[in-house]
Scaffold this motif. Structure first.
Motif, PDB file in Angstrom:
ATOM      1  N   ARG A  52       0.739  -0.878  -0.030  1.00  0.00           N
ATOM      2  CA  ARG A  52       0.341   0.143  -0.051  1.00  0.00           C
ATOM      3  C   ARG A  52       0.855   0.730  -0.080  1.00  0.00           C
ATOM      4  NH1 ARG A  52      -3.027  -2.838  -1.582  1.00  0.00           N
ATOM      5  NH2 ARG A  52      -5.063  -3.504  -0.762  1.00  0.00           N
ATOM      6  N   TYR A  53       0.724   2.416  -0.779  1.00  0.00           N
ATOM      7  CA  TYR A  53       0.707   3.276  -0.476  1.00  0.00           C
ATOM      8  C   TYR A  53      -0.009   4.851  -0.391  1.00  0.00           C
ATOM      9  CZ  TYR A  53       4.163   0.424  -4.238  1.00  0.00           C
ATOM     10  OH  TYR A  53       5.608  -0.388  -4.240  1.00  0.00           O
ATOM     11  N   ASP A  54       0.871   6.101   0.116  1.00  0.00           N
ATOM     12  CA  ASP A  54       0.068   7.313   0.315  1.00  0.00           C
ATOM     13  C   ASP A  54       1.083   7.776  -0.900  1.00  0.00           C
ATOM     14  OD1 ASP A  54       2.879   7.560   1.374  1.00  0.00           O
ATOM     15  OD2 ASP A  54       2.075   7.331   3.150  1.00  0.00           O
ATOM     16  N   VAL A  55       0.476   9.608  -0.088  1.00  0.00           N
ATOM     17  CA  VAL A  55       0.386  10.481  -1.114  1.00  0.00           C
ATOM     18  C   VAL A  55       1.752  10.834  -1.430  1.00  0.00           C
ATOM     19  CG1 VAL A  55      -2.458  11.256  -0.840  1.00  0.00           C
ATOM     20  CG2 VAL A  55      -0.450  11.811   0.484  1.00  0.00           C
ATOM     21  N   HIS A  56       2.630  10.746  -0.247  1.00  0.00           N
ATOM     22  CA  HIS A  56       3.988  10.570  -0.428  1.00  0.00           C
ATOM     23  C   HIS A  56       4.896   9.700  -1.091  1.00  0.00           C
ATOM     24  CE1 HIS A  56       3.044  13.856   2.447  1.00  0.00           C
ATOM     25  NE2 HIS A  56       2.660  13.056   3.451  1.00  0.00           N
ATOM     26  N   ALA A  57       3.834   8.926  -1.409  1.00  0.00           N
ATOM     27  CA  ALA A  57       5.013   7.577  -2.194  1.00  0.00           C
ATOM     28  C   ALA A  57       4.131   8.012  -3.800  1.00  0.00           C
ATOM     29  CB  ALA A  57       4.699   6.582  -1.890  1.00  0.00           C
ATOM     30  N   LEU A  58       2.691   7.988  -3.607  1.00  0.00           N
ATOM     31  CA  LEU A  58       2.673   9.133  -4.731  1.00  0.00           C
ATOM     32  C   LEU A  58       3.163  10.016  -5.669  1.00  0.00           C
ATOM     33  CD1 LEU A  58       1.011   8.726  -7.673  1.00  0.00           C
ATOM     34  CD2 LEU A  58      -1.326  10.028  -5.972  1.00  0.00           C
ATOM     35  N   ALA A  59       3.488  10.975  -4.708  1.00  0.00           N
ATOM     36  CA  ALA A  59       3.613  12.279  -5.660  1.00  0.00           C
ATOM     37  C   ALA A  59       5.682  11.402  -6.004  1.00  0.00           C
ATOM     38  CB  ALA A  59       3.870  13.373  -3.963  1.00  0.00           C
ATOM     39  N   ARG A  60       6.714   9.975  -5.310  1.00  0.00           N
ATOM     40  CA  ARG A  60       7.587  10.542  -5.358  1.00  0.00           C
ATOM     41  C   ARG A  60       7.568   9.321  -6.539  1.00  0.00           C
ATOM     42  NH1 ARG A  60      12.005   8.870  -1.680  1.00  0.00           N
ATOM     43  NH2 ARG A  60      13.593   7.477  -2.426  1.00  0.00           N
ATOM     44  N   LEU A  61       5.968   8.666  -6.778  1.00  0.00           N
ATOM     45  CA  LEU A  61       6.435   7.983  -7.738  1.00  0.00           C
ATOM     46  C   LEU A  61       6.381   8.879  -8.980  1.00  0.00           C
ATOM     47  CD1 LEU A  61       6.224   5.252  -9.367  1.00  0.00           C
ATOM     48  CD2 LEU A  61       4.164   5.469  -9.048  1.00  0.00           C
ATOM     49  N   ASP A  62       5.451   9.852  -8.851  1.00  0.00           N
ATOM     50  CA  ASP A  62       5.402  10.768 -10.153  1.00  0.00           C
ATOM     51  C   ASP A  62       6.779  11.529  -9.886  1.00  0.00           C
ATOM     52  OD1 ASP A  62       2.604  10.782 -11.011  1.00  0.00           O
ATOM     53  OD2 ASP A  62       1.850  11.917  -9.436  1.00  0.00           O
ATOM     54  N   LEU A  63       7.695  12.077  -9.587  1.00  0.00           N
ATOM     55  CA  LEU A  63       9.215  12.736  -9.585  1.00  0.00           C
ATOM     56  C   LEU A  63       9.935  11.188 -10.436  1.00  0.00           C
ATOM     57  CD1 LEU A  63      10.724  15.003  -9.340  1.00  0.00           C
ATOM     58  CD2 LEU A  63      11.351  14.141  -7.123  1.00  0.00           C
ATOM     59  N   VAL A  64       9.920  10.205  -9.854  1.00  0.00           N
ATOM     60  CA  VAL A  64      10.595   9.231 -10.520  1.00  0.00           C
ATOM     61  C   VAL A  64      10.037   9.127 -12.396  1.00  0.00           C
ATOM     62  CG1 VAL A  64      11.302   7.153 -11.003  1.00  0.00           C
ATOM     63  CG2 VAL A  64      10.731   7.865  -8.297  1.00  0.00           C
ATOM     64  N   ARG A  65       8.839   8.836 -12.300  1.00  0.00           N
ATOM     65  CA  ARG A  65       8.409   8.592 -13.936  1.00  0.00           C
ATOM     66  C   ARG A  65       8.752   9.968 -14.707  1.00  0.00           C
ATOM     67  NH1 ARG A  65       1.902   9.517 -14.959  1.00  0.00           N
ATOM     68  NH2 ARG A  65       3.091  11.986 -14.507  1.00  0.00           N
ATOM     69  N   THR A  66       8.854  10.718 -14.034  1.00  0.00           N
ATOM     70  CA  THR A  66       8.555  13.019 -14.055  1.00  0.00           C
ATOM     71  C   THR A  66      10.402  12.298 -14.845  1.00  0.00           C
ATOM     72  OG1 THR A  66       7.073  13.940 -14.087  1.00  0.00           O
ATOM     73  CG2 THR A  66       9.527  15.617 -14.698  1.00  0.00           C
ATOM     74  N   LEU A  67      11.271  11.953 -13.706  1.00  0.00           N
ATOM     75  CA  LEU A  67      12.778  12.116 -14.397  1.00  0.00           C
ATOM     76  C   LEU A  67      13.438  11.070 -15.532  1.00  0.00           C
ATOM     77  CD1 LEU A  67      14.378  12.985 -10.808  1.00  0.00           C
ATOM     78  CD2 LEU A  67      13.865  14.578 -12.449  1.00  0.00           C
ATOM     79  N   ARG A  68      12.461   9.839 -14.751  1.00  0.00           N
ATOM     80  CA  ARG A  68      13.016   9.204 -16.259  1.00  0.00           C
ATOM     81  C   ARG A  68      12.147   9.096 -17.525  1.00  0.00           C
ATOM     82  NH1 ARG A  68      16.155   5.547 -16.559  1.00  0.00           N
ATOM     83  NH2 ARG A  68      15.009   3.935 -17.501  1.00  0.00           N
ATOM     84  N   GLU A  69      11.202   9.470 -17.908  1.00  0.00           N
ATOM     85  CA  GLU A  69      10.766  10.321 -19.316  1.00  0.00           C
ATOM     86  C   GLU A  69      11.279  11.411 -19.692  1.00  0.00           C
ATOM     87  OE1 GLU A  69       6.773  11.868 -18.206  1.00  0.00           O
ATOM     88  OE2 GLU A  69       6.198   9.330 -18.445  1.00  0.00           O
ATOM     89  N   LEU A  70      13.065  12.085 -18.782  1.00  0.00           N
ATOM     90  CA  LEU A  70      13.600  13.104 -19.113  1.00  0.00           C
ATOM     91  C   LEU A  70      14.370  12.263 -19.409  1.00  0.00           C
ATOM     92  CD1 LEU A  70      12.514  15.575 -16.276  1.00  0.00           C
ATOM     93  CD2 LEU A  70      12.420  16.078 -19.453  1.00  0.00           C
ATOM     94  N   GLY A  71      15.086  11.425 -19.179  1.00  0.00           N
ATOM     95  CA  GLY A  71      16.303  10.352 -19.400  1.00  0.00           C
ATOM     96  C   GLY A  71      17.282  10.253 -18.160  1.00  0.00           C
ATOM     97  N   LEU A  72      17.071  10.611 -17.366  1.00  0.00           N
ATOM     98  CA  LEU A  72      17.946  10.064 -16.169  1.00  0.00           C
ATOM     99  C   LEU A  72      17.741   9.217 -15.829  1.00  0.00           C
ATOM    100  CD1 LEU A  72      17.272  13.543 -15.902  1.00  0.00           C
ATOM    101  CD2 LEU A  72      17.662  13.176 -13.135  1.00  0.00           C
ATOM    102  N   ASP A  73      19.199   8.306 -16.035  1.00  0.00           N
ATOM    103  CA  ASP A  73      19.141   6.987 -15.266  1.00  0.00           C
ATOM    104  C   ASP A  73      18.957   6.839 -13.504  1.00  0.00           C
ATOM    105  OD1 ASP A  73      21.380   7.481 -13.190  1.00  0.00           O
ATOM    106  OD2 ASP A  73      22.454   7.717 -14.867  1.00  0.00           O
ATOM    107  N   LEU A  74      18.287   5.219 -12.923  1.00  0.00           N
ATOM    108  CA  LEU A  74      17.916   5.007 -11.784  1.00  0.00           C
ATOM    109  C   LEU A  74      19.260   5.589 -10.877  1.00  0.00           C
ATOM    110  CD1 LEU A  74      16.717   1.986 -12.515  1.00  0.00           C
ATOM    111  CD2 LEU A  74      15.938   4.402 -12.557  1.00  0.00           C
ATOM    112  N   ALA A  75      20.182   5.603 -11.209  1.00  0.00           N
ATOM    113  CA  ALA A  75      21.696   6.428 -10.115  1.00  0.00           C
ATOM    114  C   ALA A  75      21.150   7.332 -10.318  1.00  0.00           C
ATOM    115  CB  ALA A  75      22.432   5.777 -10.420  1.00  0.00           C
TER     116      ALA A  75
END
Length: 314
Positions: A45-68
């Motif tokens: 289960r994920y709360d709103v903070h995890a949702l926001a964190r996931l949104d940031l990860v998705r955005t950065l990945r779409e911008l081409g940043l690597d996972l590291a």
């Protein structure tokens, strides 16, 4: 479900973010977006903070940043603006590379190049600015090294380097490839070396006149008019034109205007008037986006032929 205390399943997150369940589970397993808690049955289960964190990860990945890099941002090891700046610079390099590849492919298409020509074109085109300059400097060192040649001419050569723009045209890539081949041609290097040796010999005899732009302008004017009037180099009407030219050279170099001057002039022209030398400057202008100078090949060929005709008649 939408309040700050709301908790979401992986399926909920997938619907809200557009990511797949598999991707979200991967982010959870790698610790990028860990679940807030689990149900008694073990479901994440994920709360709103995890949702926001996931949104940031998705955005950065779409911008081409690597996972590291994303992990460093999330863990506040590196400020986001520093990561963004570094990534933007990397993208700039990629864009320049792609533009260069596009120009090479267009040049290949226009020239109907063979596989061997395509390989050479790609190899030369992908050189860095520093590598291109080093290739030309090596040519100049080989041609003029160890000789007291005309210093103004050598300085002019060293100051005029090929600089491909970030988005070169196919024509600019072709011009650079031809120039790159030319400066590595042993026969061309030998011809320019002979010219340098002639300059050094002239300087040893006391010539300190440097570059001769005014003389070139005089030759262009007088011979250009003769060509326009259809006067052949061996025609009697060419005598007056040649007299004007030899007088200009005699004045510039402080020499008598006699048969010896004409023989000296013929040797000078035959040594320096290699059409590939003019081609060198035209290619350089094309690469750098400079105005391509008018060709003087026909002018100096006329001048040389006129001198030969008079000296042969002596």
């Amino acid at each position: 479900m939408d309040g700050n205390d709301a908790h979401y399943s992986i399926g909920d997150l997938a619907r809200r973010t557009g990511l797949t369940v598999k991707t979200i589970r991967f982010y959870a397993d790698t610790g990028l977006v860990p679940p807030t808690d689990r149900t008694t049955a073990g479901y994440r289960r994920y709360d709103v903070h995890a949702l926001a964190r996931l949104d940031l990860v998705r955005t950065l990945r779409e911008l081409g940043l690597d996972l590291a890099a994303i992990r460093r941002v999330l863990e506040r090891e590196t400020p986001l603006h520093e990561v963004a700046a570094a990534h933007a610079e990397a993208i700039d390099v990629q864009i320049r590379t792609l533009r260069l590849r596009r120009a090479v492919l267009r040049a290949v298409a226009q020239r109907a190049s063979t596989p061997e020509e395509t390989t050479l074109m790609h190899k030369l085109a992908k050189l860095s600015d520093a590598e291109r300059r080093r290739l030309v400097h090596d040519f100049i060192d080989d041609a003029f090294g160890g000789l007291d040649a005309n210093p103004e001419f050598v300085a002019m050569l060293r100051s005029a380097m090929p600089e491909l723009p970030d988005e070169p045209s196919a024509e600019q890539v072709e011009a650079w490839v031809e120039l790159g081949e030319l400066v590595q041609d042993p026969d061309f290097r030998a011809a320019i070396r002979a010219m340098a040796e002639h300059q050094a010999a002239e300087r040893a005899d006391g010539d300190t006149t440097g570059l001769h732009h005014d003389l070139t302008a005089t030759v262009r004017s007088l011979v250009g008019a003769a060509l326009a009037d259809g006067i052949a180099p061996s025609a009697p009407e060419a005598d007056a034109v040649l007299a004007g030219l030899t007088a200009a050279y005699a004045e510039t170099f402080g020499r008598p205007d006699d048969a010896a001057l004409r023989q000296w002039l013929l040797t000078r022209l035959e040594t320096a008037n290699d059409p590939r030398a003019e081609r060198y400057w035209h290619l350089l202008a094309a690469i750098n986006g400079w105005p391509v100078p008018d060709s003087l090949r026909e002018v100096f060929e006329w001048f040389t032929a006129a001198l030969r005709a008079r000296l042969a008649a002596c």
